[in-house]
Structures are given as structure tokens and as C-alpha cells.
Design an enzyme around this catalytic site. Structure first.
Site, PDB file in Angstrom:
ATOM      1  N   ASP A 136      40.156  43.331  34.964  1.00 29.82           N
ATOM      2  CA  ASP A 136      40.539  42.571  33.765  1.00 29.82           C
ATOM      3  C   ASP A 136      41.309  43.474  32.809  1.00 29.82           C
ATOM      4  O   ASP A 136      41.172  44.700  32.852  1.00 29.82           O
ATOM      5  CB  ASP A 136      39.282  42.021  33.066  1.00 29.82           C
ATOM      6  CG  ASP A 136      39.572  40.810  32.193  1.00 29.82           C
ATOM      7  OD1 ASP A 136      39.212  39.682  32.590  1.00 29.82           O
ATOM      8  OD2 ASP A 136      40.172  40.982  31.107  1.00 29.82           O
ATOM      9  N   TYR A 177      52.807  25.597  32.560  1.00 34.12           N
ATOM     10  CA  TYR A 177      51.482  25.902  33.132  1.00 34.12           C
ATOM     11  C   TYR A 177      51.291  25.138  34.446  1.00 34.12           C
ATOM     12  O   TYR A 177      50.842  25.701  35.449  1.00 34.12           O
ATOM     13  CB  TYR A 177      50.394  25.522  32.124  1.00 34.12           C
ATOM     14  CG  TYR A 177      48.988  25.747  32.632  1.00 34.12           C
ATOM     15  CD1 TYR A 177      48.498  27.039  32.810  1.00 34.12           C
ATOM     16  CD2 TYR A 177      48.150  24.674  32.948  1.00 34.12           C
ATOM     17  CE1 TYR A 177      47.214  27.260  33.277  1.00 34.12           C
ATOM     18  CE2 TYR A 177      46.862  24.877  33.414  1.00 34.12           C
ATOM     19  CZ  TYR A 177      46.402  26.185  33.582  1.00 34.12           C
ATOM     20  OH  TYR A 177      45.124  26.388  34.053  1.00 34.12           O
TER      21      TYR A 177
HETATM   22  N1  LIG Z   1      39.460  26.600  30.954  1.00 33.17           N
HETATM   23  C1  LIG Z   1      40.062  25.590  31.552  1.00 33.17           C
HETATM   24  O1  LIG Z   1      40.039  24.443  31.089  1.00 33.17           O
HETATM   25  C2  LIG Z   1      40.750  25.798  32.896  1.00 33.17           C
HETATM   26  C3  LIG Z   1      41.082  24.652  33.645  1.00 33.17           C
HETATM   27  C4  LIG Z   1      41.719  24.810  34.869  1.00 33.17           C
HETATM   28  C5  LIG Z   1      42.000  26.080  35.346  1.00 33.17           C
HETATM   29  N2  LIG Z   1      41.675  27.175  34.592  1.00 33.17           N
HETATM   30  C6  LIG Z   1      42.010  28.493  35.137  1.00 33.17           C
HETATM   31  O2  LIG Z   1      40.850  29.291  35.175  1.00 33.17           O
HETATM   32  C7  LIG Z   1      41.210  30.666  35.085  1.00 33.17           C
HETATM   33  C8  LIG Z   1      40.330  31.333  34.048  1.00 33.17           C
HETATM   34  O3  LIG Z   1      40.455  30.633  32.822  1.00 33.17           O
HETATM   35  P1  LIG Z   1      39.364  30.722  31.653  1.00 33.17           P
HETATM   36  O4  LIG Z   1      39.361  29.406  30.982  1.00 33.17           O
HETATM   37  O5  LIG Z   1      38.111  31.309  32.175  1.00 33.17           O
HETATM   38  O6  LIG Z   1      40.138  31.751  30.672  1.00 33.17           O
HETATM   39  P2  LIG Z   1      39.643  32.953  29.743  1.00 33.17           P
HETATM   40  O7  LIG Z   1      40.798  33.177  28.812  1.00 33.17           O
HETATM   41  O8  LIG Z   1      38.276  32.704  29.189  1.00 33.17           O
HETATM   42  O9  LIG Z   1      39.547  34.178  30.781  1.00 33.17           O
HETATM   43  C9  LIG Z   1      40.695  34.683  31.408  1.00 33.17           C
HETATM   44  C10 LIG Z   1      40.485  36.170  31.715  1.00 33.17           C
HETATM   45  O10 LIG Z   1      41.677  36.636  32.379  1.00 33.17           O
HETATM   46  C11 LIG Z   1      42.015  37.900  31.842  1.00 33.17           C
HETATM   47  N3  LIG Z   1      43.456  38.109  31.961  1.00 33.17           N
HETATM   48  C12 LIG Z   1      44.461  37.419  31.362  1.00 33.17           C
HETATM   49  N4  LIG Z   1      45.642  37.955  31.672  1.00 33.17           N
HETATM   50  C13 LIG Z   1      45.405  39.017  32.498  1.00 33.17           C
HETATM   51  C14 LIG Z   1      46.220  39.975  33.136  1.00 33.17           C
HETATM   52  N5  LIG Z   1      47.548  39.988  32.959  1.00 33.17           N
HETATM   53  N6  LIG Z   1      45.633  40.893  33.928  1.00 33.17           N
HETATM   54  C15 LIG Z   1      44.276  40.933  34.078  1.00 33.17           C
HETATM   55  N7  LIG Z   1      43.444  40.055  33.474  1.00 33.17           N
HETATM   56  C16 LIG Z   1      44.005  39.114  32.695  1.00 33.17           C
HETATM   57  C17 LIG Z   1      41.606  37.837  30.362  1.00 33.17           C
HETATM   58  O11 LIG Z   1      41.431  39.129  29.793  1.00 33.17           O
HETATM   59  C18 LIG Z   1      40.296  37.034  30.453  1.00 33.17           C
HETATM   60  O12 LIG Z   1      39.173  37.889  30.598  1.00 33.17           O
HETATM   61  C19 LIG Z   1      42.715  30.695  34.792  1.00 33.17           C
HETATM   62  O13 LIG Z   1      43.421  30.952  35.994  1.00 33.17           O
HETATM   63  C20 LIG Z   1      43.008  29.281  34.317  1.00 33.17           C
HETATM   64  O14 LIG Z   1      44.333  28.879  34.577  1.00 33.17           O
HETATM   65  C21 LIG Z   1      41.047  27.063  33.376  1.00 33.17           C
END
Ligand SMILES: NC(=O)c1ccc[n+]([C@@H]2O[C@H](COP(=O)([O-])OP(=O)(O)OC[C@H]3O[C@@H](n4cnc5c(N)ncnc54)[C@H](O)[C@@H]3O)[C@@H](O)[C@H]2O)c1
Length: 257
Positions: free
Chosen positions: A37, A150
Site C-alpha cells: 500500500d 472509473y
Molecule cells: N467502495 C466501493 O463502493 C467500491 C465499489 C466497487 C469497487 N471498489 C473497488 O474496491 C477497491 C478498494 O476500494 P475501497 O473502497 O476499499 O477504497 P479505500 O480508498 O478505502 O482503499 C484503497 C486502498 O488502496 C490504496 N492505494 C490507492 N492508490 C494506490 C497506489 N497507487 N498504490 C498502492 N496503493 C494504493 C490506498 O492507500 C488505500 O489503502 C478499489 O479497486 C475500488 O475500485 C470499491
């Protein structure tokens, strides 16, 4: 002994939200887990936190090598790190298009590329235990307003999942993805905080999902663990929806039944 005992997993974006819930669940179920991360300071033992930026090939390779050396190999990769973007095709400039693709799509490519030599070794040594799970989205399969960029990245993640599943099936490496609906994570918290009326925005997001609520990070983690685990050894090239029914159901208004 539980289903992940003896298995070694790497989770990207594992310091928050869905990634964090997944890392915790795999560890609870017996895996040794490394988290890659941008901000590994938030990661606590027994998870191994490693700093890397998935847009930087050298930092990904260094973190993957460190994870594999610390854990003694790798059996499971959860490609989860991702960022959002809002707007129609008119709203994001080329720089933002390139950046979001760089994180959401190329980030998975870089991490998979760095992990594959270790995954191949594990597949030879312990057939039936090796898997990659990509975090995709309902945005890959449904048209959502204000999410052009996205959604394009997640459509690419879905296609990439199928292509990787085909490429690596004969090496004993399964590749699947999960398609969460709107999940209650810090990311969505930030989106709601930025909305003009956060309560109304939350209610609209909840109402969009037939279950009438947001998905929890733990529910997505459960689906990822299912796809990553040895009990789903016959499942590859699939997308598992964890979206409160959003992809498949067409309800009439509640008053109407
Ligand atoms: N939350 C939602 O509603 C949702 C829905 C569908 C899909 N997703 C997908 O789930 C995944 C996680 O989302 P989340 O909601 O847990 O987000 P979040 O923001 O809570 O967590 C994302 C994590 O990714 C890390 N990150 C971001 N950019 C990075 C990089 N360049 N290199 C390394 N680490 C990096 C961040 O530091 C963070 O810890 C994503 O791929 C997102 O597209 C989320």
C-alpha cells in the site's frame, strides 16, 4: 487448521476498506498475509505492511520480492488497490484519464507480472492452491451516471481478468474478479463528505441497491476469500457480484410490489 493454513497471500491496497477487510479475513483463516500500500503505517501485525505505489514498477517489484522472501513464497494475489473518478467523458482531462488507468489497470498488470514467477512455483509445488482475485466493480457491467473514466477502468479489469484466466489456467493459476456494488469504506465516506447533502447522497446510494443498504467491506472480503480459496478450485474466469442485487434484479417500486 483452517482453509488458508500454510498459504501465503499478497493484498494490494490492503491498508484500508475492502483490502484491509480481505487481509484481516485471510489472516484469521490461517494465511500469512503481506499488504502492499501507499500507506502501510496503518497495517498492524500479524499483517506485513510494505510500501509501494502500483504506478511505479520498481517499487512494486521490490515490495513483491520482499513479501515473497518474508513469507517463503506466494500462493494468492489480491489485486485490489484502486482510485475513483467522477464525471462524464467531458469532465476529466487526459492527465486524469492516464492516471486512473495507471492505478486501476496497469497497477494490476505490474503486480501480477511481479508475482507470477512466485505463483508458478507455488502452483508446481502445491497444485490447486494458487489464485489471483481482482477487485472489479458493478461499474464494469452497468452504466452508472458520472462515472465514465472509473467505469472504463473497471471494464478493462473485467476483460483483463478473463484474458489472464485463459493465459494461466494451464499453469494451475486461477483468475477471477469480484464486482462490488457501493461498499461502505473510507472511500465512500470521502465521497459522501464531499457531497452537498451527505445524508441524501447516502440514501440515494442505498436505494440504488435492491437490498436497500450499502455492501460491507467484510462481505466483499468474504467473496474474495471464496474465490481465492482452495475449495473453489474449479472456478476461474468469473466475476462474482457482491452488490446487494444491483446487477441482476429489477424490482418494482416498494409500494407497488
Ligand atoms: N467502495 C466501493 O463502493 C467500491 C465499489 C466497487 C469497487 N471498489 C473497488 O474496491 C477497491 C478498494 O476500494 P475501497 O473502497 O476499499 O477504497 P479505500 O480508498 O478505502 O482503499 C484503497 C486502498 O488502496 C490504496 N492505494 C490507492 N492508490 C494506490 C497506489 N497507487 N498504490 C498502492 N496503493 C494504493 C490506498 O492507500 C488505500 O489503502 C478499489 O479497486 C475500488 O475500485 C470499491
Amino acid at each position: 487448521m483452517s482453509d488458508f493454513t500454510g498459504l501465503r497471500a499478497l493484498v494490494t491496497g490492503g491498508a484500508s476498506g475492502i483490502g484491509r477487510a480481505t487481509a484481516d479475513l485471510l489472516a484469521e483463516r490461517g494465511a500469512q498475509v503481506a499488504v502492499l500500500d501507499l500507506d502501510p503505517a496503518r497495517v498492524e501485525k500479524p499483517l506485513l505492511g510494505l510500501r509501494a505505489d502500483v504506478t511505479d514498477d520498481a517499487s512494486v517489484r521490490a515490495a513483491v520480492t520482499e513479501a515473497a522472501e518474508a513469507l517463503g513464497g506466494l500462493d494468492i494475489l489480491v489485486n485490489n488497490a484502486g482510485i475513483g473518478a467522477q464525471g462524464t467523458v467531458e469532465d476529466n482531462d487526459d492527465t486524469e484519464w492516464r492516471h486512473v488507468f495507471d492505478v486501476n489497470v496497469l497497477g494490476m498488470v505490474r503486480t501480477a507480472r511481479a508475482c507470477l514467477p512466485y505463483l508458478r512455483r507455488a502452483a508446481t509445488a502445491r497444485p490447486g492452491t494458487v489464485a489471483i482475485v481482482n477487485t472489479c466493480s458493478i461499474a464494469a457491467t452497468a452504466g452508472l451516471p458520472q462515472r465514465a473514466l472509473y467505469s472504463a477502468t473497471k471494464g478493462a479489469v473485467y476483460s483483463l481478468t478473463l484474458a489472464m484466466a485463459a493465459d494461466h489456467v494451464r499453469e494451475g493459476i486461477r483468475v477471477n474478479c469480484v464486482n462490488p456494488g457501493t461498499a461502505d469504506t473510507p472511500w465512500i465516506g470521502r465521497l459522501l463528505d464531499a457531497a452537498e447533502d451527505p445524508a441524501a447522497e447516502r440514501a440515494a446510494l442505498e436505494a440504488r441497491q435492491p437490498l436497500g443498504r450499502l455492501v460491507s467491506a467484510a462481505e466483499v472480503a468474504g467473496a474474495i476469500a471464496y474465490l481465492a480459496g482452495p475449495l473453489s478450485g474449479a472456478t476461474t474466469g468469473t466475476a462474482l457480484a457482491v452488490d446487494g442485487g444491483m446487477q441482476g434484479l429489477r424490482l418494482r417500486p416498494a409500494a407497488d410490489r
